[in-house]
Design a protein around this motif. Structure first.
Motif, PDB file in Angstrom:
ATOM      1  N   GLY A   1     -65.005 -17.559   5.321  1.00 43.84           N
ATOM      2  CA  GLY A   1     -63.606 -17.190   5.160  1.00 43.84           C
ATOM      3  C   GLY A   1     -62.979 -17.837   3.931  1.00 43.84           C
ATOM      4  O   GLY A   1     -63.539 -18.745   3.317  1.00 43.84           O
TER       5      GLY A   1
ATOM      6  N   THR B   1     -60.074 -20.112   2.145  1.00 42.08           N
ATOM      7  CA  THR B   1     -59.347 -21.322   2.529  1.00 42.08           C
ATOM      8  C   THR B   1     -57.906 -20.945   2.861  1.00 42.08           C
ATOM      9  O   THR B   1     -57.260 -20.224   2.105  1.00 42.08           O
TER      10      THR B   1
ATOM     11  N   LYS C   1     -57.922 -25.203   6.046  1.00 43.46           N
ATOM     12  CA  LYS C   1     -59.088 -24.924   6.878  1.00 43.46           C
ATOM     13  C   LYS C   1     -59.780 -23.667   6.373  1.00 43.46           C
ATOM     14  O   LYS C   1     -59.177 -22.828   5.705  1.00 43.46           O
ATOM     15  N   ARG C   2     -61.072 -23.568   6.720  1.00 41.57           N
ATOM     16  CA  ARG C   2     -61.889 -22.437   6.289  1.00 41.57           C
ATOM     17  C   ARG C   2     -62.973 -22.228   7.341  1.00 41.57           C
ATOM     18  O   ARG C   2     -63.573 -23.193   7.802  1.00 41.57           O
ATOM     19  N   GLU C   3     -63.230 -20.975   7.720  1.00 40.69           N
ATOM     20  CA  GLU C   3     -64.181 -20.686   8.786  1.00 40.69           C
ATOM     21  C   GLU C   3     -65.517 -20.189   8.249  1.00 40.69           C
ATOM     22  O   GLU C   3     -65.568 -19.362   7.330  1.00 40.69           O
TER      23      GLU C   3
ATOM     24  N   VAL D   1     -69.129 -18.539   9.799  1.00 37.70           N
ATOM     25  CA  VAL D   1     -69.788 -17.958  10.970  1.00 37.70           C
ATOM     26  C   VAL D   1     -71.267 -17.829  10.657  1.00 37.70           C
ATOM     27  O   VAL D   1     -71.641 -17.264   9.626  1.00 37.70           O
TER      28      VAL D   1
ATOM     29  N   MET E   1     -69.103 -20.434  15.190  1.00 36.42           N
ATOM     30  CA  MET E   1     -68.041 -20.531  14.197  1.00 36.42           C
ATOM     31  C   MET E   1     -67.817 -22.020  13.957  1.00 36.42           C
ATOM     32  O   MET E   1     -67.590 -22.773  14.901  1.00 36.42           O
TER      33      MET E   1
ATOM     34  N   GLU F   1     -65.685 -24.794  11.591  1.00 32.97           N
ATOM     35  CA  GLU F   1     -64.476 -24.894  10.790  1.00 32.97           C
ATOM     36  C   GLU F   1     -64.591 -26.045   9.789  1.00 32.97           C
ATOM     37  O   GLU F   1     -64.896 -27.173  10.162  1.00 32.97           O
TER      38      GLU F   1
ATOM     39  N   CYS G   1     -63.549 -27.875   2.854  1.00 36.17           N
ATOM     40  CA  CYS G   1     -63.410 -26.453   2.505  1.00 36.17           C
ATOM     41  C   CYS G   1     -64.201 -26.131   1.241  1.00 36.17           C
ATOM     42  O   CYS G   1     -64.844 -25.086   1.152  1.00 36.17           O
TER      43      CYS G   1
ATOM     44  N   SER H   1     -64.165 -26.814  19.495  1.00 35.77           N
ATOM     45  CA  SER H   1     -64.258 -26.412  18.096  1.00 35.77           C
ATOM     46  C   SER H   1     -65.275 -27.308  17.407  1.00 35.77           C
ATOM     47  O   SER H   1     -65.430 -28.472  17.749  1.00 35.77           O
TER      48      SER H   1
ATOM     49  N   LYS I   1     -66.502 -28.895  13.814  1.00 33.96           N
ATOM     50  CA  LYS I   1     -65.981 -29.252  12.491  1.00 33.96           C
ATOM     51  C   LYS I   1     -67.140 -29.580  11.555  1.00 33.96           C
ATOM     52  O   LYS I   1     -68.007 -30.385  11.884  1.00 33.96           O
TER      53      LYS I   1
END
Length: 124
Positions: free
Chosen positions: A17, A19, A29-31, A33, A46, A48, A54, A90, A92
């Protein structure tokens, strides 16, 4: 958090994703997958990246085979209206390493074949 991050090795990146900056303080934050590409029951994760992590995803693209170290974290939340407790997990990003790229051999082979001259195209 644990003393040591968890590690996933040789999973394939499905998406990275952009940022996102959130709030007046500039939280970022940035994802990411990833998948294990299992034939019958593929698994997805996923992860993060936050703040300075990032930028660690800048050179990671869809199809990369990666090793990811991540911190597993979770939170407990109680709904103030009904008292129902919910749990959220989550992961990280701690670090990421690109191992290779998972090229689609069929598509790559077709592209190479179409780029090669046919017998009719040869000058002799």
């Amino acid at each position: 958090m644990n003393n040591k991050p968890f590690t996933i090795t040789d999973w394939t990146v499905l998406s990275v994703g952009q940022t996102q900056t959130i709030g007046a303080k500039g939280f970022q934050k940035r994802e990411l997958v990833i998948t294990d590409n299992a034939k019958e029951y593929p698994q997805y994760r996923m992860i993060e990246a936050i703040q300075d992590k990032c930028a660690d995803l800048d050179n990671i693209v869809k199809g990369d085979k990666v090793t990811v170290d991540f911190w597993a974290s979770g939170n407990k939340w109680t709904n103030p209206k009904d008292g129902v407790v919910k749990y959220f997990n989550s992961d990280k990003l701690a670090s990421i390493k690109k191992n290779a790229h998972d090229w689609d051999v069929t598509a790559a082979g077709a592209a190479i074949d179409s780029a090669l001259p046919s017998e009719n195209d040869l000058p002799f």
